[in-house]
Design a protein around this motif. Structure first.
Motif, short mmCIF file in Angstrom:
data_model
loop_
_atom_site.label_atom_id
_atom_site.label_comp_id
_atom_site.label_asym_id
_atom_site.label_seq_id
_atom_site.Cartn_x
_atom_site.Cartn_y
_atom_site.Cartn_z
N VAL A 10 0.84 -1.20 0.00
CA VAL A 10 0.00 0.00 0.00
C VAL A 10 0.88 1.25 0.00
O VAL A 10 0.65 2.18 -0.78
CB VAL A 10 -0.97 0.00 1.21
CG1 VAL A 10 -1.68 1.34 1.35
CG2 VAL A 10 -1.99 -1.13 1.07
N VAL A 11 1.90 1.28 0.84
CA VAL A 11 2.79 2.44 0.93
C VAL A 11 3.54 2.66 -0.39
O VAL A 11 3.63 3.79 -0.88
CB VAL A 11 3.78 2.29 2.11
CG1 VAL A 11 4.85 3.35 2.07
CG2 VAL A 11 3.03 2.35 3.43
N GLU A 12 4.04 1.59 -0.98
CA GLU A 12 4.76 1.70 -2.27
C GLU A 12 3.85 2.25 -3.36
O GLU A 12 4.26 3.09 -4.16
CB GLU A 12 5.34 0.35 -2.67
CG GLU A 12 6.55 -0.06 -1.86
CD GLU A 12 7.06 -1.44 -2.24
OE1 GLU A 12 6.80 -1.89 -3.38
OE2 GLU A 12 7.70 -2.08 -1.38
N SER B 89 -3.63 5.11 -6.57
CA SER B 89 -4.62 4.99 -5.51
C SER B 89 -4.79 3.50 -5.19
O SER B 89 -4.58 2.64 -6.04
CB SER B 89 -5.95 5.61 -5.92
OG SER B 89 -6.50 4.93 -7.01
N VAL B 90 -5.17 3.22 -3.96
CA VAL B 90 -5.32 1.84 -3.51
C VAL B 90 -6.73 1.66 -2.99
O VAL B 90 -7.14 2.30 -2.02
CB VAL B 90 -4.30 1.51 -2.39
CG1 VAL B 90 -4.47 0.09 -1.90
CG2 VAL B 90 -2.89 1.76 -2.85
N GLY B 91 -7.49 0.78 -3.64
CA GLY B 91 -8.86 0.49 -3.22
C GLY B 91 -8.91 -0.79 -2.43
O GLY B 91 -8.39 -1.81 -2.85
N LEU B 92 -9.51 -0.71 -1.27
CA LEU B 92 -9.71 -1.90 -0.43
C LEU B 92 -11.22 -2.10 -0.30
O LEU B 92 -11.88 -1.36 0.43
CB LEU B 92 -9.06 -1.70 0.94
CG LEU B 92 -7.56 -1.42 0.92
CD1 LEU B 92 -7.05 -1.04 2.30
CD2 LEU B 92 -6.80 -2.61 0.39
N GLY C 136 -12.40 1.22 1.81
CA GLY C 136 -12.31 2.54 1.20
C GLY C 136 -11.14 2.62 0.24
O GLY C 136 -10.55 1.61 -0.13
N THR C 137 -10.80 3.85 -0.16
CA THR C 137 -9.74 4.08 -1.13
C THR C 137 -8.75 5.10 -0.60
O THR C 137 -9.14 6.19 -0.17
CB THR C 137 -10.33 4.59 -2.46
OG1 THR C 137 -11.29 3.64 -2.92
CG2 THR C 137 -9.26 4.78 -3.51
N PHE C 138 -7.47 4.74 -0.65
CA PHE C 138 -6.39 5.66 -0.33
C PHE C 138 -5.92 6.28 -1.64
O PHE C 138 -5.78 5.58 -2.65
CB PHE C 138 -5.19 4.92 0.30
CG PHE C 138 -5.45 4.41 1.68
CD1 PHE C 138 -5.27 5.24 2.78
CD2 PHE C 138 -5.84 3.10 1.89
CE1 PHE C 138 -5.49 4.76 4.07
CE2 PHE C 138 -6.05 2.62 3.17
CZ PHE C 138 -5.88 3.45 4.26
N SER C 139 -5.66 7.57 -1.63
CA SER C 139 -5.13 8.23 -2.82
C SER C 139 -4.19 9.35 -2.40
O SER C 139 -4.19 9.77 -1.24
CB SER C 139 -6.27 8.79 -3.68
OG SER C 139 -7.01 9.74 -2.94
N VAL C 140 -3.38 9.80 -3.36
CA VAL C 140 -2.43 10.88 -3.11
C VAL C 140 -2.99 12.14 -3.77
O VAL C 140 -3.39 12.11 -4.93
CB VAL C 140 -1.04 10.55 -3.68
CG1 VAL C 140 -0.08 11.70 -3.46
CG2 VAL C 140 -0.50 9.28 -3.05
N ALA C 141 -3.01 13.22 -3.02
CA ALA C 141 -3.50 14.50 -3.55
C ALA C 141 -2.39 15.54 -3.43
O ALA C 141 -1.67 15.59 -2.43
CB ALA C 141 -4.73 14.96 -2.77
N PHE D 119 -8.14 9.60 2.24
CA PHE D 119 -8.87 8.34 2.37
C PHE D 119 -10.35 8.62 2.22
O PHE D 119 -10.91 9.49 2.89
CB PHE D 119 -8.62 7.71 3.75
CG PHE D 119 -9.35 6.41 3.94
CD1 PHE D 119 -8.94 5.26 3.29
CD2 PHE D 119 -10.45 6.34 4.77
CE1 PHE D 119 -9.61 4.06 3.46
CE2 PHE D 119 -11.13 5.15 4.95
CZ PHE D 119 -10.71 4.02 4.30
N LYS D 120 -10.98 7.89 1.31
CA LYS D 120 -12.42 8.01 1.12
C LYS D 120 -13.05 6.70 1.57
O LYS D 120 -12.72 5.63 1.07
CB LYS D 120 -12.75 8.26 -0.35
CG LYS D 120 -14.23 8.45 -0.58
CD LYS D 120 -14.56 8.79 -2.02
CE LYS D 120 -16.05 8.95 -2.17
NZ LYS D 120 -16.45 9.14 -3.56
N VAL D 121 -13.94 6.78 2.53
CA VAL D 121 -14.59 5.61 3.12
C VAL D 121 -15.55 5.00 2.11
O VAL D 121 -16.30 5.71 1.41
CB VAL D 121 -15.35 6.00 4.40
CG1 VAL D 121 -16.05 4.81 5.01
CG2 VAL D 121 -14.43 6.65 5.39
N ALA D 122 -15.55 3.67 2.03
CA ALA D 122 -16.48 2.95 1.15
C ALA D 122 -17.91 3.18 1.63
O ALA D 122 -18.18 3.24 2.83
CB ALA D 122 -16.15 1.47 1.14
#
Length: 122
Positions: free
Chosen positions: A65-67, A74-77, A81-86, A112-115
């Motif tokens: 996830v960090v890499e 962006s990383v969707g779980l 939710g989804t982690f993204s860089v802004a 982080f956007k909650v599902a």
């Protein structure tokens, strides 16, 4: 000497009153935050992995996830939710101690956007 024994007697009830507060604090921490070791224990309990294997799995997942975030992906779980860089723009700020105006440089932050399924279940 009577004064010092009175102080000691007064200190003892305060110590006894403080003891229950300390006992209650860890229980509050446990309900508010789950540590990585607790996650590893949960993974080990719910799978056929031992604690060492579960620890390696959790560590690798977090590294992936960090890499991905470092690469700007962006990383969707699912279900979480989804982690993204802004990117953040440069902006003016004020130094708290001196009230001097400073320029805060542009940068990046993790969002982080909650599902919606999780949001609905909370």
């Amino acid at each position: 000497m009577a004064k010092s024994s009175t102080k000691a007697a007064a200190a003892k009830p305060a110590a006894k009153a403080a003891a229950p507060k300390k006992a209650a604090a860890p229980a509050a921490e446990t309900s508010e935050k789950i540590a990585k070791t607790q996650i590893i224990d949960m993974v080990a309990d719910r799978t056929s992995l031992n604690k060492k294997q579960a620890g390696e799995s959790v560590a690798v997942m977090l590294d992936v996830v960090v890499e991905a975030l470092k690469d700007g992906k962006s990383v969707g779980l699912p279900g979480l939710g989804t982690f993204s860089v802004a990117k953040t723009a440069a902006r003016q700020g004020v130094r708290p101690g001196t009230s001097e105006k400073i320029t805060i440089p542009a940068g990046k932050k993790v969002r982080f956007k909650v599902a919606s399924t999780l949001k609905g279940n909370l």
